[in-house]
Design a protein around this motif. Structure first.
Motif, PDB file in Angstrom:
ATOM      1  N   THR A   1      -5.373  -1.782   8.092  1.00  0.00           N
ATOM      2  CA  THR A   1      -5.931  -0.860   7.295  1.00  0.00           C
ATOM      3  C   THR A   1      -7.442  -0.621   7.678  1.00  0.00           C
ATOM      4  O   THR A   1      -8.071  -1.714   7.956  1.00  0.00           O
ATOM      5  N   PHE A   2      -7.788   0.622   7.967  1.00  0.00           N
ATOM      6  CA  PHE A   2      -9.158   0.752   8.319  1.00  0.00           C
ATOM      7  C   PHE A   2      -9.834   1.649   7.222  1.00  0.00           C
ATOM      8  O   PHE A   2      -9.289   2.737   7.038  1.00  0.00           O
ATOM      9  N   ALA A   3     -11.165   1.208   6.675  1.00  0.00           N
ATOM     10  CA  ALA A   3     -11.774   2.195   5.784  1.00  0.00           C
ATOM     11  C   ALA A   3     -13.017   2.540   6.302  1.00  0.00           C
ATOM     12  O   ALA A   3     -13.891   1.570   6.827  1.00  0.00           O
TER      13      ALA A   3
ATOM     14  N   GLU B   1      -1.645   7.011  20.169  1.00  0.00           N
ATOM     15  CA  GLU B   1      -2.044   6.162  19.089  1.00  0.00           C
ATOM     16  C   GLU B   1      -0.933   6.321  18.044  1.00  0.00           C
ATOM     17  O   GLU B   1      -0.128   7.308  17.912  1.00  0.00           O
ATOM     18  N   GLN B   2      -0.455   5.165  17.550  1.00  0.00           N
ATOM     19  CA  GLN B   2       0.739   4.814  16.596  1.00  0.00           C
ATOM     20  C   GLN B   2       0.335   4.889  15.026  1.00  0.00           C
ATOM     21  O   GLN B   2       0.768   4.156  14.215  1.00  0.00           O
ATOM     22  N   ILE B   3      -0.608   5.807  14.840  1.00  0.00           N
ATOM     23  CA  ILE B   3      -0.978   5.980  13.359  1.00  0.00           C
ATOM     24  C   ILE B   3       0.129   6.932  12.770  1.00  0.00           C
ATOM     25  O   ILE B   3       0.231   7.937  13.140  1.00  0.00           O
ATOM     26  N   GLU B   4       0.737   6.290  11.694  1.00  0.00           N
ATOM     27  CA  GLU B   4       1.842   7.066  10.988  1.00  0.00           C
ATOM     28  C   GLU B   4       1.268   8.018  10.207  1.00  0.00           C
ATOM     29  O   GLU B   4       1.566   9.147   9.967  1.00  0.00           O
TER      30      GLU B   4
ATOM     31  N   ALA C   1      -5.943  -2.800  -0.576  1.00  0.00           N
ATOM     32  CA  ALA C   1      -7.139  -2.184   0.078  1.00  0.00           C
ATOM     33  C   ALA C   1      -7.820  -1.292  -0.393  1.00  0.00           C
ATOM     34  O   ALA C   1      -9.201  -1.235  -0.242  1.00  0.00           O
ATOM     35  N   HIS C   2      -7.131  -0.206  -1.071  1.00  0.00           N
ATOM     36  CA  HIS C   2      -7.761   0.777  -1.875  1.00  0.00           C
ATOM     37  C   HIS C   2      -8.623   0.274  -2.890  1.00  0.00           C
ATOM     38  O   HIS C   2      -9.785   0.702  -3.106  1.00  0.00           O
ATOM     39  N   ARG C   3      -8.345  -0.767  -3.778  1.00  0.00           N
ATOM     40  CA  ARG C   3      -9.086  -1.298  -4.676  1.00  0.00           C
ATOM     41  C   ARG C   3     -10.199  -1.994  -4.146  1.00  0.00           C
ATOM     42  O   ARG C   3     -11.279  -2.283  -4.814  1.00  0.00           O
ATOM     43  N   ALA C   4      -9.987  -2.964  -2.999  1.00  0.00           N
ATOM     44  CA  ALA C   4     -10.949  -3.630  -2.445  1.00  0.00           C
ATOM     45  C   ALA C   4     -12.262  -2.951  -2.009  1.00  0.00           C
ATOM     46  O   ALA C   4     -13.292  -3.269  -2.381  1.00  0.00           O
ATOM     47  N   VAL C   5     -11.874  -1.654  -1.351  1.00  0.00           N
ATOM     48  CA  VAL C   5     -12.867  -0.841  -0.914  1.00  0.00           C
ATOM     49  C   VAL C   5     -13.379   0.016  -2.197  1.00  0.00           C
ATOM     50  O   VAL C   5     -14.848  -0.135  -2.348  1.00  0.00           O
ATOM     51  N   ALA C   6     -12.560   0.213  -3.244  1.00  0.00           N
ATOM     52  CA  ALA C   6     -13.500   0.825  -4.436  1.00  0.00           C
ATOM     53  C   ALA C   6     -14.331  -0.312  -5.095  1.00  0.00           C
ATOM     54  O   ALA C   6     -15.649   0.167  -5.584  1.00  0.00           O
TER      55      ALA C   6
END
Length: 86
Positions: A12-14, A31-34, A76-81
């Motif tokens: 995860t990259f933010a 690049e293998q970004i889904e 990851a979303h909550r950590a960034v928030a």
């Protein structure tokens, strides 16, 4: 890449960016970004909640359960928030 037989790797990259122009996206066609999604900081907790409540009901073509994956990704979303709120 994961070794054969090893569990898959997830990254995860933010990024917190001030948009000046242009288009954000992967340039490398190998690049293998889904998937990636651009969202405002205010949308992070809503997206985390949506991920925590993923279901595969009625989607037999997906196979397996995405519920665990959704809960994993929500962290990851909550950590960034949380970091942005601090």
């Amino acid at each position: 890449r994961s070794a054969p037989g090893a569990p898959p790797l997830f990254h995860t990259f933010a990024f917190l960016l001030e948009e000046l122009g242009g288009t954000l996206g992967a340039i490398d066609t190998e690049e293998q970004i889904e998937d990636w999604r651009e969202m405002t900081p205010a949308e992070l907790r809503t997206q985390a909640s949506a991920l925590e409540n993923l279901s595969t009901d009625g989607k037999k073509s997906i196979g397996g359960s995405w519920a665990d994956w959704g809960r994993f990704r929500a962290v990851a979303h909550r950590a960034v928030a949380d970091a942005l709120d601090a």
